[in-house]
Design a protein around this motif. Structure first.
Motif, PDB file in Angstrom:
ATOM      1  N   UNK A 115      -6.212  24.454 -12.962  1.00 49.90           N
ATOM      2  CA  UNK A 115      -6.324  24.654 -11.686  1.00 49.90           C
ATOM      3  C   UNK A 115      -6.017  23.461 -10.790  1.00 49.90           C
ATOM      4  N   UNK A 116      -6.128  22.095 -11.294  1.00 50.61           N
ATOM      5  CA  UNK A 116      -5.757  20.937 -10.641  1.00 50.61           C
ATOM      6  C   UNK A 116      -4.737  20.012 -11.108  1.00 50.61           C
ATOM      7  N   UNK A 117      -4.062  19.172 -10.286  1.00 46.73           N
ATOM      8  CA  UNK A 117      -3.142  18.170 -10.533  1.00 46.73           C
ATOM      9  C   UNK A 117      -3.480  17.098  -9.948  1.00 46.73           C
ATOM     10  N   UNK A 118      -3.432  15.929 -10.553  1.00 42.62           N
ATOM     11  CA  UNK A 118      -3.684  14.656 -10.056  1.00 42.62           C
ATOM     12  C   UNK A 118      -2.441  13.787 -10.173  1.00 42.62           C
ATOM     13  N   UNK A 119      -2.147  13.315  -9.030  1.00 41.53           N
ATOM     14  CA  UNK A 119      -0.844  12.450  -8.822  1.00 41.53           C
ATOM     15  C   UNK A 119      -1.254  10.973  -8.291  1.00 41.53           C
ATOM     16  N   UNK A 120      -0.138  10.049  -8.497  1.00 40.05           N
ATOM     17  CA  UNK A 120      -0.417   8.558  -8.045  1.00 40.05           C
ATOM     18  C   UNK A 120       1.058   8.435  -7.512  1.00 40.05           C
ATOM     19  N   UNK A 121       1.190   7.766  -6.344  1.00 35.82           N
ATOM     20  CA  UNK A 121       2.455   7.194  -6.100  1.00 35.82           C
ATOM     21  C   UNK A 121       2.385   5.648  -5.747  1.00 35.82           C
ATOM     22  N   UNK A 122       3.167   5.210  -6.095  1.00 35.06           N
ATOM     23  CA  UNK A 122       3.257   3.499  -6.098  1.00 35.06           C
ATOM     24  C   UNK A 122       4.521   3.213  -5.316  1.00 35.06           C
ATOM     25  N   UNK A 123       4.186   2.582  -4.020  1.00 31.43           N
ATOM     26  CA  UNK A 123       5.457   2.130  -3.201  1.00 31.43           C
ATOM     27  C   UNK A 123       5.539   0.604  -3.162  1.00 31.43           C
ATOM     28  N   UNK A 124       6.862   0.297  -3.334  1.00 29.63           N
ATOM     29  CA  UNK A 124       7.215  -1.085  -3.442  1.00 29.63           C
ATOM     30  C   UNK A 124       8.314  -1.405  -2.520  1.00 29.63           C
ATOM     31  N   UNK A 125       8.428  -2.721  -2.244  1.00 27.30           N
ATOM     32  CA  UNK A 125       9.388  -3.061  -1.325  1.00 27.30           C
ATOM     33  C   UNK A 125      10.776  -3.466  -2.040  1.00 27.30           C
ATOM     34  N   UNK A 126      11.878  -3.916  -1.368  1.00 30.34           N
ATOM     35  CA  UNK A 126      12.915  -4.322  -2.159  1.00 30.34           C
ATOM     36  C   UNK A 126      13.050  -5.306  -3.241  1.00 30.34           C
ATOM     37  N   UNK A 127      11.744  -6.198  -3.061  1.00 31.84           N
ATOM     38  CA  UNK A 127      11.643  -7.173  -4.132  1.00 31.84           C
ATOM     39  C   UNK A 127      10.821  -6.785  -5.260  1.00 31.84           C
ATOM     40  N   UNK A 128      10.454  -5.392  -5.071  1.00 30.30           N
ATOM     41  CA  UNK A 128       9.732  -5.022  -6.164  1.00 30.30           C
ATOM     42  C   UNK A 128       8.159  -5.184  -6.124  1.00 30.30           C
ATOM     43  N   UNK A 129       7.770  -5.587  -4.979  1.00 32.17           N
ATOM     44  CA  UNK A 129       6.372  -5.935  -4.743  1.00 32.17           C
ATOM     45  C   UNK A 129       5.436  -4.526  -4.385  1.00 32.17           C
ATOM     46  N   UNK A 130       4.343  -4.298  -4.919  1.00 36.55           N
ATOM     47  CA  UNK A 130       3.725  -3.197  -4.650  1.00 36.55           C
ATOM     48  C   UNK A 130       3.166  -3.380  -3.107  1.00 36.55           C
ATOM     49  N   UNK A 131       3.591  -2.421  -2.347  1.00 36.84           N
ATOM     50  CA  UNK A 131       3.039  -2.449  -1.010  1.00 36.84           C
ATOM     51  C   UNK A 131       1.844  -1.472  -0.552  1.00 36.84           C
ATOM     52  N   UNK A 132       1.519  -0.451  -1.231  1.00 37.44           N
ATOM     53  CA  UNK A 132       0.705   0.488  -1.084  1.00 37.44           C
ATOM     54  C   UNK A 132       0.715   1.536  -2.369  1.00 37.44           C
ATOM     55  N   UNK A 133      -0.417   2.189  -2.552  1.00 35.32           N
ATOM     56  CA  UNK A 133      -0.517   3.283  -3.340  1.00 35.32           C
ATOM     57  C   UNK A 133      -1.245   4.421  -2.937  1.00 35.32           C
ATOM     58  N   UNK A 134      -0.805   5.606  -3.577  1.00 32.72           N
ATOM     59  CA  UNK A 134      -1.719   6.614  -2.919  1.00 32.72           C
ATOM     60  C   UNK A 134      -1.998   7.604  -4.180  1.00 32.72           C
ATOM     61  N   UNK A 135      -3.095   8.470  -4.062  1.00 34.42           N
ATOM     62  CA  UNK A 135      -3.483   9.407  -4.737  1.00 34.42           C
ATOM     63  C   UNK A 135      -3.735  10.574  -4.145  1.00 34.42           C
ATOM     64  N   UNK A 136      -3.312  11.628  -4.816  1.00 30.47           N
ATOM     65  CA  UNK A 136      -3.249  13.009  -4.544  1.00 30.47           C
ATOM     66  C   UNK A 136      -3.636  14.018  -5.398  1.00 30.47           C
ATOM     67  N   UNK A 137      -4.735  15.026  -5.048  1.00 30.48           N
ATOM     68  CA  UNK A 137      -5.080  15.903  -5.848  1.00 30.48           C
ATOM     69  C   UNK A 137      -4.821  17.307  -5.320  1.00 30.48           C
ATOM     70  N   UNK A 138      -3.999  18.247  -6.135  1.00 25.97           N
ATOM     71  CA  UNK A 138      -3.481  19.451  -5.637  1.00 25.97           C
ATOM     72  C   UNK A 138      -4.287  20.760  -6.575  1.00 25.97           C
ATOM     73  N   UNK A 139      -4.603  21.799  -5.905  1.00 28.91           N
ATOM     74  CA  UNK A 139      -4.748  22.883  -6.470  1.00 28.91           C
ATOM     75  C   UNK A 139      -3.498  23.531  -6.827  1.00 28.91           C
ATOM     76  N   UNK A 140      -3.542  23.917  -8.110  1.00 24.50           N
ATOM     77  CA  UNK A 140      -2.312  24.660  -8.711  1.00 24.50           C
ATOM     78  C   UNK A 140      -2.493  25.880  -9.433  1.00 24.50           C
ATOM     79  N   UNK A 141      -3.684  26.287  -9.522  1.00 24.77           N
ATOM     80  CA  UNK A 141      -4.030  27.659  -9.865  1.00 24.77           C
ATOM     81  C   UNK A 141      -3.057  28.511  -9.718  1.00 24.77           C
TER      82      UNK A 141
END
Length: 165
Positions: free
Chosen positions: A114-140
Motif C-alpha cells: 500500500x505505501x512507498x517511502x522515499x528520501x531525496x538528498x539534494x547537493x550542490x556542485x561541491x557535493x555538499x548536502x543542501x537539503x533532504x526531503x521525504x515522501x510517502x506515497x499510497x501505491x495500492x
C-alpha cells in the motif's frame, strides 16, 4: 542504457507530456542514472526557481521531493506512481543561485503493498548536502497498472512486462 533508466525516463516524459506542474516548474530536469530504487538527477537553476533573497526557493525543493520520489517508485517498474500521503523537507544551507546546478538522488527506502517511502538528498556542485526531503506515497491501486514492469535485480533488463523505448 539500462531498462530501469529507459523506463524511468518514459514515466518522466509522461509527466512532461501532461503539461502540468512538472512541465511548468522544472522542464529541464535531467535524469542521469536509474537503477531499481535509486535515481540521480540534476537541474540547472533558473531565476524562476529563486526566493526573494536570490537562492533556491524551499517550494522548489518540496516540489522536487514529490516528483523525484515518484520517479524513485517508477525506477522499480511502476508506471503509475501513486498519490502523496505525507511530504516534508529539511533545509541545511542555501541550495544555489541562478546558473548553478542542483543535484539530487532519490531513493525508495521501502515499498509495501500500500505505501512507498522515499528520501531525496539534494547537493550542490561541491557535493555538499543542501537539503533532504521525504515522501510517502499510497501505491495500492497503482501496483496493478498494466504498464508496470519488473526488472532484473540490477535493472539492466525487463523480465516481466513490455520494455518500450
Amino acid at each position: 542504457m539500462s531498462a530501469s533508466l529507459r523506463f524511468t525516463r518514459r514515466v518522466w516524459k509522461s509527466f512532461i507530456d501532461n503539461k502540468g506542474h512538472d512541465a511548468q516548474c522544472f522542464p529541464n530536469l535531467v535524469i542521469h542514472r536509474a537503477v531499481p530504487g535509486t535515481v540521480d538527477f540534476s537541474l540547472k537553476i533558473e531565476h524562476s526557481n529563486l526566493n526573494r533573497v536570490g537562492t533556491v526557493h524551499g517550494g522548489l525543493i518540496l516540489s522536487l521531493t514529490d516528483t523525484l520520489g515518484s520517479l524513485a517508485v517508477a525506477s522499480k517498474g511502476h508506471y503509475m506512481t501513486g498519490v502523496s500521503t505525507d511530504i516534508g523537507a529539511s533545509f541545511i544551507r542555501p541550495a544555489g543561485r541562478t546558473g548553478d546546478t542542483l543535484h539530487a538522488r532519490a531513493t525508495l527506502t521501502a515499498m509495501g503493498k500500500s505505501l512507498a517511502y522515499t528520501r531525496v538528498d539534494f547537493t550542490n556542485a561541491a557535493g555538499d548536502l543542501v537539503a533532504y526531503g521525504y515522501h510517502t506515497k499510497y501505491v495500492g491501486k497503482s501496483s496493478s497498472d498494466p504498464n508496470n514492469v519488473k526488472f532484473s535485480e540490477d535493472g539492466e533488463r525487463v523480465i516481466e512486462g513490455n520494455d518500450v523505448d
